[in-house]
Design a protein around this motif. Structure first.
Motif, PDB file in Angstrom:
ATOM      1  N   ASN A 146       0.795  -1.260   0.036  1.00 47.23           N
ATOM      2  CA  ASN A 146       0.063  -0.055  -0.009  1.00 47.23           C
ATOM      3  C   ASN A 146       0.894   1.025   0.011  1.00 47.23           C
ATOM      4  N   ASN A 147       1.971   1.197  -0.808  1.00 47.14           N
ATOM      5  CA  ASN A 147       2.540   2.494  -1.069  1.00 47.14           C
ATOM      6  C   ASN A 147       3.195   2.745  -2.487  1.00 47.14           C
ATOM      7  N   VAL A 148       3.975   3.569  -2.619  1.00 42.17           N
ATOM      8  CA  VAL A 148       4.627   3.952  -3.918  1.00 42.17           C
ATOM      9  C   VAL A 148       6.056   4.173  -3.168  1.00 42.17           C
ATOM     10  N   SER A 149       6.908   3.394  -4.020  1.00 41.04           N
ATOM     11  CA  SER A 149       8.518   3.564  -3.740  1.00 41.04           C
ATOM     12  C   SER A 149       9.005   4.344  -4.881  1.00 41.04           C
ATOM     13  N   VAL A 150       9.944   5.348  -4.350  1.00 40.45           N
ATOM     14  CA  VAL A 150      10.913   6.327  -5.182  1.00 40.45           C
ATOM     15  C   VAL A 150      12.208   5.828  -4.943  1.00 40.45           C
ATOM     16  N   ARG A 151      13.032   5.759  -5.956  1.00 45.09           N
ATOM     17  CA  ARG A 151      14.345   5.328  -6.003  1.00 45.09           C
ATOM     18  C   ARG A 151      15.014   6.521  -6.908  1.00 45.09           C
ATOM     19  N   LEU A 152      15.853   7.290  -6.138  1.00 45.78           N
ATOM     20  CA  LEU A 152      16.511   8.441  -6.915  1.00 45.78           C
ATOM     21  C   LEU A 152      17.708   8.175  -7.798  1.00 45.78           C
ATOM     22  N   GLY A 153      18.077   8.037  -9.083  1.00 40.88           N
ATOM     23  CA  GLY A 153      19.044   7.733  -9.750  1.00 40.88           C
ATOM     24  C   GLY A 153      20.296   8.609  -9.607  1.00 40.88           C
ATOM     25  N   ASN A 154      21.330   7.984  -9.996  1.00 37.59           N
ATOM     26  CA  ASN A 154      22.743   8.577  -9.778  1.00 37.59           C
ATOM     27  C   ASN A 154      23.194   8.888 -10.894  1.00 37.59           C
ATOM     28  N   GLY A 155      22.759   8.591 -12.283  1.00 40.30           N
ATOM     29  CA  GLY A 155      23.164   8.952 -13.471  1.00 40.30           C
ATOM     30  C   GLY A 155      23.971   8.006 -14.008  1.00 40.30           C
ATOM     31  N   GLY A 203      22.702   3.557 -11.161  1.00 45.55           N
ATOM     32  CA  GLY A 203      22.544   2.970  -9.756  1.00 45.55           C
ATOM     33  C   GLY A 203      21.315   4.040  -9.328  1.00 45.55           C
ATOM     34  N   PHE A 204      20.645   3.463  -8.125  1.00 48.76           N
ATOM     35  CA  PHE A 204      19.809   4.121  -7.493  1.00 48.76           C
ATOM     36  C   PHE A 204      19.804   4.248  -5.866  1.00 48.76           C
ATOM     37  N   ALA A 205      19.595   5.238  -5.374  1.00 51.54           N
ATOM     38  CA  ALA A 205      19.453   5.373  -3.674  1.00 51.54           C
ATOM     39  C   ALA A 205      18.344   4.494  -3.365  1.00 51.54           C
ATOM     40  N   ALA A 206      18.620   4.260  -1.802  1.00 53.96           N
ATOM     41  CA  ALA A 206      17.497   3.409  -1.210  1.00 53.96           C
ATOM     42  C   ALA A 206      16.162   4.036  -1.472  1.00 53.96           C
ATOM     43  N   ALA A 207      15.073   2.826  -1.408  1.00 54.02           N
ATOM     44  CA  ALA A 207      13.876   3.349  -1.749  1.00 54.02           C
ATOM     45  C   ALA A 207      13.225   3.978  -0.782  1.00 54.02           C
ATOM     46  N   VAL A 208      12.390   5.292  -0.836  1.00 56.81           N
ATOM     47  CA  VAL A 208      11.714   6.132  -0.005  1.00 56.81           C
ATOM     48  C   VAL A 208      10.397   5.629  -0.303  1.00 56.81           C
ATOM     49  N   ASN A 209       9.501   5.331   0.756  1.00 56.96           N
ATOM     50  CA  ASN A 209       8.065   4.929   0.515  1.00 56.96           C
ATOM     51  C   ASN A 209       7.103   5.908   1.058  1.00 56.96           C
ATOM     52  N   PHE A 210       5.930   6.013  -0.065  1.00 61.22           N
ATOM     53  CA  PHE A 210       4.860   7.111   0.366  1.00 61.22           C
ATOM     54  C   PHE A 210       3.733   6.269   0.352  1.00 61.22           C
ATOM     55  N   ALA A 211       2.892   6.381   1.324  1.00 60.35           N
ATOM     56  CA  ALA A 211       1.737   5.562   1.520  1.00 60.35           C
ATOM     57  C   ALA A 211       0.458   5.831   0.650  1.00 60.35           C
ATOM     58  N   VAL A 212      -0.045   4.787  -0.186  1.00 59.77           N
ATOM     59  CA  VAL A 212      -1.173   4.939  -0.959  1.00 59.77           C
ATOM     60  C   VAL A 212      -1.836   3.733  -0.948  1.00 59.77           C
ATOM     61  N   VAL A 213      -3.122   3.594  -0.677  1.00 59.53           N
ATOM     62  CA  VAL A 213      -3.933   2.532  -0.342  1.00 59.53           C
ATOM     63  C   VAL A 213      -4.239   1.846  -1.873  1.00 59.53           C
ATOM     64  N   ASN A 214      -3.886   0.516  -1.892  1.00 64.27           N
ATOM     65  CA  ASN A 214      -4.118  -0.323  -2.862  1.00 64.27           C
ATOM     66  C   ASN A 214      -3.705   0.110  -4.359  1.00 64.27           C
ATOM     67  N   ALA A 215      -2.228   0.732  -4.419  1.00 62.61           N
ATOM     68  CA  ALA A 215      -1.681   1.084  -5.430  1.00 62.61           C
ATOM     69  C   ALA A 215      -1.259   0.040  -6.510  1.00 62.61           C
ATOM     70  N   ILE A 216      -1.876   0.244  -7.728  1.00 62.21           N
ATOM     71  CA  ILE A 216      -1.755  -1.087  -8.688  1.00 62.21           C
ATOM     72  C   ILE A 216      -1.133  -0.076  -9.806  1.00 62.21           C
ATOM     73  N   SER A 217      -1.057   1.082 -10.101  1.00 60.89           N
ATOM     74  CA  SER A 217      -0.439   1.697 -11.229  1.00 60.89           C
ATOM     75  C   SER A 217      -0.180   3.070 -10.898  1.00 60.89           C
ATOM     76  N   VAL A 218       1.244   3.417 -11.543  1.00 60.49           N
ATOM     77  CA  VAL A 218       1.686   4.899 -11.079  1.00 60.49           C
ATOM     78  C   VAL A 218       2.144   5.624 -12.563  1.00 60.49           C
ATOM     79  N   THR A 219       1.785   6.766 -12.729  1.00 57.12           N
ATOM     80  CA  THR A 219       2.323   7.500 -13.769  1.00 57.12           C
ATOM     81  C   THR A 219       2.795   9.158 -13.094  1.00 57.12           C
ATOM     82  N   THR A 220       3.183   9.975 -14.010  1.00 59.54           N
ATOM     83  CA  THR A 220       3.782  11.089 -13.658  1.00 59.54           C
ATOM     84  C   THR A 220       3.197  12.252 -14.269  1.00 59.54           C
ATOM     85  N   GLY A 221       3.388  13.584 -13.799  1.00 63.10           N
ATOM     86  CA  GLY A 221       2.781  14.672 -14.397  1.00 63.10           C
ATOM     87  C   GLY A 221       2.933  15.852 -13.470  1.00 63.10           C
TER      88      GLY A 221
END
Length: 381
Positions: free
Chosen positions: A202-211, A214-232
């Motif tokens: 029940n969350n979204v994980s964000v991993r920041l890229g180093n270019g 590689g990617f930094a450790a995941a930081v999670n943000f709560a979202v109920v029943n998340a099944i799909s994600v997009t940006t804007g």
């Protein structure tokens, strides 16, 4: 071709919310994902579907007038769930990448620019890949792949060599059961980052890229029943935000980005339409688990065959005038945090000729649907 598995298209350009009847086109068995591209170089969009049950992708060439030719199928791995496009060998022709959930790999099909594709070449991923996307994760100007692995709680990153092949997958941990992966520059450093929708946690994980891949450790943000994600950029501040779809919850959540790689508490669009931002986030956190867990049930008792109805606008509830005085007193406490222009209704199931009964409050018509926000002052606690 399986005539029991059509793909429906809605014609664009219709005004005043008028749509023609959606034509359907046959694809393989159990199409789960669709993407577009000009696969034969005629300047007209075509589309491709990933077909879970027939282990192939269907390519349907468009005529530029809204119609499509009969599907041509190309074999991939087993259990394909997601398909995307990209130029993986630098010949300026569209290729395909398909995430195969049963064979635990991603199939790459190199396009010839005339609408056909070479035999699939498979590259290993984590367990049960459900979603695939592309990006240049190491800054070499060549497309790479990122795959969300549902059963191994990881994202696989496969670095492309620009000639159509990919290095062995490197896996990065995210939340439980990631169903979807997307990319974006969430901290404004010019390097691609990753975000996954994690159904199991029940969350979204964000991993920041180093270019550099590689990617930094995941930081999670709560979202109920998340099944799909997009940006804007949903609030016009020039910073990327996230939007998630939640299964079994009938809503979309929006997480506003701060441009430094972090995101505000997810807010369901319905809550954001009736409450100011602070209370909207709190209400989402309180109501969503209750609805999803079946803790909230609205129904009359036996013999209650009539309904008594009352209403008050958000302005009346704020000033405690008009119909507001008939609402529970807790509404007076949240009046200042209600968006203007919303009418709330209270209703009571009663037996014929009676005044006492099962009372509810907070019904409102927002975003084209009726929604109920009972006792919102509880979210302030």
């Amino acid at each position: 071709m399986n005539t029991a598995n059509p793909v429906a298209l809605v014609a664009p350009g219709c005004s005043e919310a008028t749509f023609i009847t959606a034509p359907t086109y046959n694809a393989g068995n159990g199409p789960r994902s669709v993407t577009t591209g000009d696969f034969n170089g005629d300047g007209k969009l075509d589309f491709a579907t990933a077909n879970l049950d027939s282990n192939n992708v269907s390519v349907l060439l468009g005529n530029g007038a809204g119609s499509f030719a009969t599907a041509v199928n190309f074999a991939v791995g087993t259990g394909p769930r997601s398909v995307t496009t990209g130029d993986f060998n630098g010949d300026n022709k569209f290729d395909l990448a398909v995430a195969n959930s049963t064979s635990n790999n991603v199939s790459v099909l190199i396009g010839n620019g005339a609408g056909s594709f070479a035999a699939a070449v498979n590259f290993g991923t984590g367990s049960d890949p459900r979603s695939v996307t592309t990006g240049d994760f190491n800054g070499d100007g060549k497309l790479d792949l990122a795959v969300a692995n549902y059963d191994s709680f990881t994202v696989s990153v496969l670095i492309g060599n620009g000639a159509g092949s990919f290095a062995t997958a490197v896996n990065f941990g995210v939340g439980a059961n990631p169903s979807s992966v997307t990319t974006g520059d969430f901290n404004g450093d010019g390097k691609l980052d990753l975000a996954t929708a994690n159904t199991g946690s029940n969350n979204v994980s964000v991993r920041l890229g180093n270019g550099a891949g590689g990617f930094a450790a995941a930081v999670n943000f709560a979202v109920v029943n998340a099944i799909s994600v997009t940006t804007g950029d949903f609030n016009g501040d020039g910073k990327l935000d996230l939007a998630t779809a939640s299964f079994n919850s009938n809503f979309i959540s929006v997480l506003i980005g701060n441009g430094a790689g972090s995101f505000a508490t997810a807010v369901n669009g319905d809550y954001d339409s009736v409450f100011t931002s602070d209370l909207a986030a709190k209400a989402d956190a309180v109501y969503s688990p209750a609805w999803d867990g079946g803790q909230m049930v609205i129904a009359p008792k036996a013999g209650q065959t009539e309904v008594k109805l009352g209403s008050a606008t958000s302005d009346e509830l704020k000033s405690w005038t008009g119909g507001a005085v008939e609402f529970p007193g807790g509404w007076k406490d949240v009046g200042a945090q209600l968006k203007p222009g919303v009418t709330f209704y209270r209703f009571k199931f009663v037996e014929a000729g009676q005044d006492l009964g099962m009372a509810y409050d907070g019904l409102a018509y927002v975003n084209g649907s009726w929604r109920i926000f009972p006792k919102p002052w509880r979210a302030m606690r």
